[in-house]
Design an enzyme around this catalytic site. Structure first.
Site, PDB file in Angstrom:
ATOM      1  N   LYS A 112      14.258  56.567  13.784  1.00 33.62           N
ATOM      2  CA  LYS A 112      14.268  56.266  15.215  1.00 33.62           C
ATOM      3  C   LYS A 112      12.858  56.138  15.766  1.00 33.62           C
ATOM      4  O   LYS A 112      12.606  55.337  16.665  1.00 33.62           O
ATOM      5  CB  LYS A 112      15.034  57.344  15.995  1.00 33.62           C
ATOM      6  CG  LYS A 112      16.535  57.219  15.826  1.00 33.62           C
ATOM      7  CD  LYS A 112      17.279  58.039  16.854  1.00 33.62           C
ATOM      8  CE  LYS A 112      18.784  57.883  16.688  1.00 33.62           C
ATOM      9  NZ  LYS A 112      19.531  58.823  17.532  1.00 33.62           N
ATOM     10  N   LYS A 193      27.358  48.093   5.009  1.00 34.53           N
ATOM     11  CA  LYS A 193      28.416  48.813   5.711  1.00 34.53           C
ATOM     12  C   LYS A 193      28.689  48.140   7.062  1.00 34.53           C
ATOM     13  O   LYS A 193      27.768  47.641   7.693  1.00 34.53           O
ATOM     14  CB  LYS A 193      27.927  50.247   5.961  1.00 34.53           C
ATOM     15  CG  LYS A 193      28.953  51.297   5.631  1.00 34.53           C
ATOM     16  CD  LYS A 193      28.315  52.666   5.612  1.00 34.53           C
ATOM     17  CE  LYS A 193      28.662  53.438   6.877  1.00 34.53           C
ATOM     18  NZ  LYS A 193      28.274  54.853   6.793  1.00 34.53           N
ATOM     19  N   LYS A 196      27.895  48.066  14.166  1.00 33.79           N
ATOM     20  CA  LYS A 196      27.809  47.257  15.381  1.00 33.79           C
ATOM     21  C   LYS A 196      26.430  46.636  15.538  1.00 33.79           C
ATOM     22  O   LYS A 196      26.263  45.668  16.266  1.00 33.79           O
ATOM     23  CB  LYS A 196      28.145  48.115  16.609  1.00 33.79           C
ATOM     24  CG  LYS A 196      29.633  48.412  16.659  1.00 33.79           C
ATOM     25  CD  LYS A 196      29.966  49.388  17.746  1.00 33.79           C
ATOM     26  CE  LYS A 196      30.430  48.688  18.993  1.00 33.79           C
ATOM     27  NZ  LYS A 196      30.850  49.653  20.023  1.00 33.79           N
TER      28      LYS A 196
END
Ligand code: TRP
Length: 325
Positions: A112, A193, A196
């Site tokens: 992140k 995988k 979104k």
């Protein structure tokens, strides 16, 4: 008394069918064997910049999803993290026994920090401490998590141990409940995988209507039929996995035989997959539409009261053990 299960859910919009088949569906079932506590983690959510209106509606919608999926407010507790300030109080205390070095080596923090170079805030670093506080505040023994959260849960166990060593036995070490290994892949890039973050056409949201589901499955990558190897392509395998995970074993067997003797028509396989997904989601979607915001507010008002009782009790015990006046 049944064991306490704590689940933290990010309010980030509708889950996709991969989340549903890989984890959510099973987590709903766990309700029967545990005393379930389901927490919408809005305090965690703001470690990434979030639009206030979007965060508000995502939180409401996530609760609607949980209710429509079958989390029963009569049996389980559903609440919003920011409604219980004890999470923050415990997180602060746990901060004082958590080595910075442990936090700096967390994979999610490093990822992140790389993605959000202009917003590497302290909350991003101490995120796992707040997560440990979430779990320990309710003395939860079981925590359903995806693989990506396993490292955080391990740290929560370390923190629990440290607390118990320093201030006396207080917290059980929480155990992970892992997904069953049912992995649904992206429809457009089936070696990855389903996620979104790879765009609309690679996933099916559990709220997608039948028409959209058919269109997306019809566009799913299969193979060209001219492959040099005998190995099944990842896209075709993914379609077969859908049938398996959706409990369509008979259709799976029939079509697998057709695949092996090379008479299979992918259009038919896709139709079977789309039909099964639509059928699986029908009840959920019907219920989801009927849930109003007022019902959500009622549920979380009750959830807050239930969570508060446990949270206040734990904090009284903690403050006393630490020696606060
Ligand atoms: N970090 C978790 C996630 O991103 C969400 C979460 C917050 C959580 N607190 C938790 C999960 C406590 C389990 C237990 O998915």
């Amino acid at each position: 008394m049944s064991k306490i299960l704590f689940s933290g859910i990010q309010p980030t919009g509708t889950p996709h069918i991969g989340n549903y088949l890989g984890a959510l569906k099973n987590w709903i079932l766990l309700q029967q064997n545990y005393n379930g506590i389901y927490c919408l983690v809005d305090l965690h959510a703001i470690t990434i910049e979030r639009d206030p209106e979007q965060l508000y509606s995502d939180t409401i919608n996530s609760i609607k999803d949980l209710l429509a999926l079958g989390i029963k407010p009569e049996k389980s507790t559903i609440f919003v993290q920011s409604h219980i300030p004890e999470h923050l109080e415990l997180a602060w205390i746990l901060n004082t026994i958590t080595p910075v070095a442990e936090l700096e080596r967390m994979t999610q923090y490093k990822d992140k920090a790389k993605e959000n170079k202009n917003n590497i805030n302290a909350g991003l670093l101490t995120y796992p401490v707040l997560m440990a506080a979430d779990i320990l505040l309710y003395k939860a023994q079981a925590v359903p998590v995806g693989d990506d959260q396993l490292q955080h849960l391990e740290l929560a166990r370390i923190i629990a141990r440290k607390f118990n060593n320093r201030w006396g036995d207080t917290f059980p070490e929480p155990q992970a409940i892992l997904p069953e290994g049912k992995r649904i892949m992206s429809l457009s890039q089936p070696t990855k995988k389903m996620s979104k973050s790879h765009g609309e056409k690679n996933y099916i949201a559990i709220t997608d209507n039948p028409d959209t589901i058919r269109k997306k499955i019809n566009k799913a990558v299969t193979d060209t039929g001219n492959e040099k190897t005998d190995e099944m392509s990842p896209g075709v395998k993914n379609l077969f996995d859908f049938l398996l995970y959706l409990g369509k074993n008979d259709i799976h067997m029939k079509m697998m035989a057709e695949y092996q003797n090379k008479t299979i028509k992918y259009a038919e396989l896709k139709k079977a997959v789309a039909d099964s997904i639509i059928e699986e989601l029908a009840d959920f979607q019907k219920r989801r539409e009927q849930i109003k915001e007022t019902e959500v507010i009622e549920v979380i008002t009750k959830g807050k009261k239930q969570a508060q009782i446990i949270a206040q009790q734990t904090m009284q015990e903690v403050r006393k053990k630490i020696g606060f006046l």
